[in-house]
Design a protein around this motif. Structure first.
Motif, mmCIF file in Angstrom:
data_model
loop_
_atom_site.group_PDB
_atom_site.id
_atom_site.type_symbol
_atom_site.label_atom_id
_atom_site.label_comp_id
_atom_site.label_asym_id
_atom_site.label_seq_id
_atom_site.Cartn_x
_atom_site.Cartn_y
_atom_site.Cartn_z
ATOM 1 N N ASN A 202 0.967 -1.099 0.015
ATOM 2 C CA ASN A 202 0.205 -0.009 0.156
ATOM 3 C C ASN A 202 1.076 1.020 -0.123
ATOM 4 O O ASN A 202 0.535 2.250 -0.559
ATOM 5 C CB ASN A 202 -1.212 0.083 1.506
ATOM 6 C CG ASN A 202 -2.030 -0.950 1.332
ATOM 7 O OD1 ASN A 202 -2.260 -1.653 0.079
ATOM 8 N ND2 ASN A 202 -2.491 -1.459 2.385
ATOM 9 N N ASN A 203 1.932 1.115 0.746
ATOM 10 C CA ASN A 203 3.056 2.464 0.613
ATOM 11 C C ASN A 203 3.325 2.655 -0.592
ATOM 12 O O ASN A 203 3.662 3.737 -1.210
ATOM 13 C CB ASN A 203 3.979 2.033 1.464
ATOM 14 C CG ASN A 203 4.333 2.896 2.748
ATOM 15 O OD1 ASN A 203 5.326 2.918 3.342
ATOM 16 N ND2 ASN A 203 3.357 3.671 3.132
ATOM 17 N N LEU A 204 3.759 1.782 -1.288
ATOM 18 C CA LEU A 204 4.330 1.682 -2.775
ATOM 19 C C LEU A 204 3.164 2.211 -3.749
ATOM 20 O O LEU A 204 3.733 2.904 -4.607
ATOM 21 C CB LEU A 204 4.991 0.537 -3.300
ATOM 22 C CG LEU A 204 6.097 -0.009 -2.392
ATOM 23 C CD1 LEU A 204 6.412 -1.650 -2.739
ATOM 24 C CD2 LEU A 204 7.448 0.807 -2.839
ATOM 25 N N ASP A 205 2.079 1.633 -3.550
ATOM 26 C CA ASP A 205 0.893 2.213 -4.437
ATOM 27 C C ASP A 205 0.826 3.566 -4.193
ATOM 28 O O ASP A 205 0.546 4.236 -5.041
ATOM 29 C CB ASP A 205 -0.395 1.331 -4.096
ATOM 30 C CG ASP A 205 -0.240 -0.177 -4.565
ATOM 31 O OD1 ASP A 205 0.753 -0.508 -5.242
ATOM 32 O OD2 ASP A 205 -1.033 -0.703 -3.905
ATOM 33 N N ARG A 206 0.789 3.933 -3.054
ATOM 34 C CA ARG A 206 0.608 5.614 -2.739
ATOM 35 C C ARG A 206 1.669 6.238 -3.512
ATOM 36 O O ARG A 206 1.344 7.549 -3.941
ATOM 37 C CB ARG A 206 0.715 5.976 -1.131
ATOM 38 C CG ARG A 206 0.363 7.116 -0.771
ATOM 39 C CD ARG A 206 0.640 7.341 0.727
ATOM 40 N NE ARG A 206 0.082 8.607 1.258
ATOM 41 C CZ ARG A 206 -0.969 9.182 1.600
ATOM 42 N NH1 ARG A 206 -1.962 8.100 1.694
ATOM 43 N NH2 ARG A 206 -1.488 10.188 1.874
ATOM 44 N N LEU A 207 3.040 5.869 -3.513
ATOM 45 C CA LEU A 207 3.974 6.601 -4.138
ATOM 46 C C LEU A 207 3.778 6.695 -5.648
ATOM 47 O O LEU A 207 3.703 7.651 -6.200
ATOM 48 C CB LEU A 207 5.214 5.951 -3.812
ATOM 49 C CG LEU A 207 6.542 6.602 -4.557
ATOM 50 C CD1 LEU A 207 6.748 8.037 -4.426
ATOM 51 C CD2 LEU A 207 7.792 5.914 -4.109
ATOM 52 N N LEU A 208 3.268 5.631 -6.197
ATOM 53 C CA LEU A 208 2.891 5.360 -7.753
ATOM 54 C C LEU A 208 1.929 6.395 -7.957
ATOM 55 O O LEU A 208 1.863 7.100 -9.065
ATOM 56 C CB LEU A 208 2.681 4.153 -7.931
ATOM 57 C CG LEU A 208 2.235 3.713 -9.470
ATOM 58 C CD1 LEU A 208 3.399 4.214 -10.515
ATOM 59 C CD2 LEU A 208 2.175 2.270 -9.765
#
Length: 238
Positions: A202-208
Motif C-alpha cells: 500500500n505504501n508503494l501504491d501511494r507513491l506510484l
C-alpha cells in the motif's frame, strides 16, 4: 537518548538535544524570532509553512503541526491532548531518534515543543536540514533520473520497510536526493513502527499514485512507467 533535555513550564513542554540547539527555549519555535535575527534562509509551502533556519552552528528546519482536510478548517493546529507520549511532536521526534540509531537516511531530530491549552495542544518540531538536497518532485521537473537513481529510491524505501518503519505519506515530495546521490525520506508525522507486511505494498501504491498525479499535471515531468519498474527492481533486490 542520553543527550536529550526537557523543560516544562506553564503548560509548555520542550524536549531538545543541546548538541544541536543549546538552551532551547520557546522563542526558537517562533519564525518571527528567527526573522528578527535575519536567520531565515528559506521556506516551503505545504499544509503550513516550513521555515529553513541558519542557527549559530547548524541549518535547521522548523515545522508547526497543522491539520488537513475539513477538520483543519475548524481546528487548524489544535489536537486533543491525551498525554505527552500521544502528541505528534513527541512521537515524530522519538521515531526520528530511533531511526537514526538504525542508520536510516532520515532527518536528525533537534527539538520539539508541545503547548497545552485546555483539552488541546499545539506542536512544533525542529530537525537538521539535509545538506544540499532537493525533493525528487522538483528534480523531475528539470531532468530525468538515471536508472541507478530510480533503483536507489526503491532500495532506500526497502531499508525502512525492512526495519518495519511505516511512512504515512510516502509521496514524491517526501523523498529527497542530495548532491552526493544519496536518497532520504522526510516528514514522519503520523508514522510509526508497524508489524506485518500487507501495508508495504500500500505504501508503494501511494507513491506510484503520487508520481502519476504529478505526471498528469505537468507536461514536462520526467517520469515514465519504465522508471517505476527500475524503482521496484531496486526495492526487491536490496
Amino acid at each position: 537518548m542520553a543527550d536529550m533535555q526537557q523543560t516544562i513550564k506553564k503548560g509548555e513542554i520542550i524536549g531538545f538535544n543541546p548538541v544541536f540547539l543549546p538552551h532551547c527555549q520557546s522563542q526558537h519555535f517562533s519564525p518571527t524570532f528567527w526573522q528578527q535575527n535575519n536567520s531565515v534562509i528559506g521556506s516551503a509551502a505545504g499544509r503550513g509553512t516550513t521555515h529553513f533556519i541558519q542557527s549559530e552552528q547548524h541549518k535547521l528546519v522548523l515545522r508547526h503541526y497543522r491539520r488537513g482536510g475539513l477538520i483543519g478548517k475548524i481546528l487548524n493546529d489544535q489536537y486533543l491532548y491525551l498525554g505527552l507520549p500521544s502528541t505528534r511532536a513527541f512521537q515524530e521526534y522519538h521515531l526520528l531518534e530511533k531511526m537514526k540509531g538504525m542508520g536510516l537516511p532520515a532527518p536528525t531530530p533537534v527539538a520539539y515543543r508541545v503547548v497545552k491549552k485546555g483539552l488541546y495542544y499545539q506542536g512544533d518540531l525542529i530537525t537538521l536540514k539535509i545538506p544540499n538536497a532537493q525533493d525528487i518532485h522538483h528534480v523531475l521537473q528539470t531532468r530525468s533520473l538515471s536508472e541507478q537513481e530510480w533503483r536507489d529510491i526503491g532500495n532506500t524505501i526497502a531499508l525502512f520497510h525492512q526495519q518495519q518503519i511505516y511512512h504515512h505519506d510516502l509521496n514524491i515530495h517526501n523523498i529527497m536526493l542530495d548532491d552526493a546521490g544519496k536518497v532520504w525520506l522526510i516528514d514522519f508525522d503520523k508514522c510509526a513502527e508497524k508489524d506485518g507486511e500487507s501495508w508495504k505494498q500500500n505504501n508503494l501504491d501511494r507513491l506510484l499514485r503520487s508520481l502519476n498525479k504529478e505526471s498528469n499535471k505537468m507536461a514536462n515531468y520526467h517520469f515514465e512507467h519504465k522508471n517505476w519498474s527500475l524503482l521496484i527492481d531496486g526495492y526487491k533486490n536490496h
